[in-house]
Scaffold this active site. Structure first.
Site, PDB file in Angstrom:
ATOM      1  N   LYS A 275      -4.056   3.319  -2.539  1.00  0.00           N
ATOM      2  CA  LYS A 275      -4.848   3.628  -2.893  1.00  0.00           C
ATOM      3  C   LYS A 275      -4.750   5.251  -1.854  1.00  0.00           C
ATOM      4  O   LYS A 275      -3.801   5.455  -0.843  1.00  0.00           O
ATOM      5  CB  LYS A 275      -5.837   3.546  -1.729  1.00  0.00           C
ATOM      6  CG  LYS A 275      -5.849   1.745  -2.191  1.00  0.00           C
ATOM      7  CD  LYS A 275      -6.848   0.700  -1.246  1.00  0.00           C
ATOM      8  CE  LYS A 275      -6.572  -0.307  -0.798  1.00  0.00           C
ATOM      9  NZ  LYS A 275      -7.283  -0.744   0.387  1.00  0.00           N
TER      10      LYS A 275
ATOM     11  N   MET B  54      -8.208   8.045   9.266  1.00  0.00           N
ATOM     12  CA  MET B  54      -8.982   8.872   8.057  1.00  0.00           C
ATOM     13  C   MET B  54      -9.777  10.250   8.894  1.00  0.00           C
ATOM     14  O   MET B  54     -11.054  10.159   7.814  1.00  0.00           O
ATOM     15  CB  MET B  54     -10.102   7.533   7.909  1.00  0.00           C
ATOM     16  CG  MET B  54      -8.603   6.949   7.479  1.00  0.00           C
ATOM     17  SD  MET B  54      -9.316   4.904   7.003  1.00  0.00           S
ATOM     18  CE  MET B  54      -9.980   4.318   8.613  1.00  0.00           C
TER      19      MET B  54
ATOM     20  N   ASP C 189       0.884  -1.578   0.302  1.00  0.00           N
ATOM     21  CA  ASP C 189      -0.310  -0.073  -0.604  1.00  0.00           C
ATOM     22  C   ASP C 189       1.072   1.143   0.039  1.00  0.00           C
ATOM     23  O   ASP C 189       1.952   1.508  -0.217  1.00  0.00           O
ATOM     24  CB  ASP C 189      -1.040   0.512   0.939  1.00  0.00           C
ATOM     25  CG  ASP C 189      -2.203  -0.484   1.327  1.00  0.00           C
ATOM     26  OD1 ASP C 189      -2.409  -1.007  -0.294  1.00  0.00           O
ATOM     27  OD2 ASP C 189      -2.160  -1.425   1.809  1.00  0.00           O
TER      28      ASP C 189
HETATM   29  N1  SAH Z   1      -3.512  -0.549   9.141  1.00  0.00           N
HETATM   30  C1  SAH Z   1      -3.185   0.662   9.706  1.00  0.00           C
HETATM   31  C2  SAH Z   1      -4.621   1.896   9.775  1.00  0.00           C
HETATM   32  C3  SAH Z   1      -4.689   1.974   8.116  1.00  0.00           C
HETATM   33  S1  SAH Z   1      -5.665   2.743   7.375  1.00  0.00           S
HETATM   34  C4  SAH Z   1      -2.978   0.601  11.338  1.00  0.00           C
HETATM   35  O1  SAH Z   1      -2.695  -0.147  11.654  1.00  0.00           O
HETATM   36  O2  SAH Z   1      -2.233   1.690  11.930  1.00  0.00           O
HETATM   37  C5  SAH Z   1      -4.846   3.974   7.227  1.00  0.00           C
HETATM   38  C6  SAH Z   1      -4.943   5.636   8.353  1.00  0.00           C
HETATM   39  O3  SAH Z   1      -4.394   4.810   9.582  1.00  0.00           O
HETATM   40  C7  SAH Z   1      -4.267   6.598   7.792  1.00  0.00           C
HETATM   41  O4  SAH Z   1      -5.254   7.663   7.356  1.00  0.00           O
HETATM   42  C8  SAH Z   1      -4.280   7.707   9.050  1.00  0.00           C
HETATM   43  O5  SAH Z   1      -5.218   7.748   9.855  1.00  0.00           O
HETATM   44  C9  SAH Z   1      -3.732   5.712   9.705  1.00  0.00           C
HETATM   45  N2  SAH Z   1      -2.126   6.081   9.930  1.00  0.00           N
HETATM   46  C10 SAH Z   1      -1.709   5.296   9.524  1.00  0.00           C
HETATM   47  N3  SAH Z   1       0.089   5.102   9.363  1.00  0.00           N
HETATM   48  C11 SAH Z   1       0.370   6.258   9.868  1.00  0.00           C
HETATM   49  C12 SAH Z   1       1.254   7.356  10.135  1.00  0.00           C
HETATM   50  N4  SAH Z   1       2.330   6.789   9.686  1.00  0.00           N
HETATM   51  N5  SAH Z   1       0.913   8.842  11.295  1.00  0.00           N
HETATM   52  C13 SAH Z   1      -0.018   8.674  10.557  1.00  0.00           C
HETATM   53  N6  SAH Z   1      -1.531   8.630  10.824  1.00  0.00           N
HETATM   54  C14 SAH Z   1      -0.947   7.217  10.175  1.00  0.00           C
END
Ligand code: SAH
Length: 255
Positions: free
Chosen positions: A58, A173, A36
């Protein structure tokens, strides 16, 4: 022909060293790596030379590769006998449709395994100096999506219930809905003075944190040009950010 296998692997929040030992082993043995946008691309360097890398990154509201097609890619390569690693940001089952991918894989009769990861919802806060719980400030935490599904008109989150809890609220998000979120929480009784942090690119070297209150965070976000990917953190634990932000402390001592 022998059937392959799919590993759903959590890459962690961004800092590549936050991947698990098992997750890294999976990458080292991958014939195909499907990844991703939010996965740190430096992790791809650990794949073997023959490994085929497929970017299914995405954007938040348009999907260059539809989910159905991603599912097909995983299943088809596995059926060709390949070791397929589906590398997902954070933990594979925290948002990001990991569960849907797993269901499809199982329904297609493909063998699979899941390697949990450090979710940004906890580890991302940690890198901003924000403990998700703390005996003095929060005895629970609540992770929600701030994204409204296009096919669902109704806000799926019960902001009224959340507003009544003392625990830390972590919103993924949520940047484009920040105004709605802060309004709802205030409307249902959360103090307008409740501290809020927004952590962008958590645990990456371009990590940036802005803070405010429920009352002014929309304004702060506008002024500071807040952009996704970001974590929105609402709660008293945000008060510890300055004191415990070790990434900032490290930057200062090495400067
Ligand atoms: N599976 C992921 C989340 C996926 S949804 C997890 O466990 O972290 C994607 C959302 O995750 C983004 O829109 C943001 O809100 C958050 N996100 C993921 N990585 C991030 C990062 N390094 N910094 C800030 N937000 C992050």
């Amino acid at each position: 022909m022998m059937s392959g296998k799919v590993w759903l692997v959590g890459a962690g929040p961004g800092d590549i060293s936050l991947i698990t030992v098992k997750g890294l082993d999976c990458i080292k043995n991958a014939d195909v790596l499907v990844y991703d946008r939010l996965v740190n691309h430096e992790l791809l360097n650990y794949a073997p030379a023959h490994c085929e890398k497929v970017n299914v990154g995405k954007e938040s509201d348009h999907h260059p590769i539809p989910q159905i097609q991603i599912n097909q890619i995983l299943v088809e390569y596995a059926k060709q006998g390949k070791n397929v690693v589906r590398l997902k940001s954070g933990d594979p089952y925290v948002f990001g449709r990991g569960g849907e991918e797993a269901q499809e894989i199982v329904e297609q009769g493909v063998v699979f395994e899941v390697v949990p990861g450090v979710t940004s919802a906890i580890g991302g806060l940690t890198y901003a100096g924000i403990p998700v719980t703390h005996r003095d400030y929060a005895s629970s935490f609540h992770v929600v999506t701030g994204h409204l599904r296009a096919d669902k008109a109704k806000d799926p989150i019960n902001w009224q219930a959340l507003a009544q809890l003392e625990g830390t609220i972590v919103i993924l998000m949520g940047v484009s809905n920040l105004e709605h979120i802060s309004n709802e929480l205030i409307r249902y009784g959360k103090a307008a003075t409740t501290p809020v942090a927004i952590v962008m690119w958590a645990s990456r070297n371009n990590q940036r944190v802005v803070t405010g209150t429920l009352q002014n965070i929309v304004q702060v976000a506008k002024e500071q040009q807040v952009k996704p990917p970001a974590l929105i953190v609402v709660g008293e634990v945000v008060r510890l950010h300055k004191l415990l932000d070790f990434t900032q402390l490290l930057a200062e001592t090495t400067a």
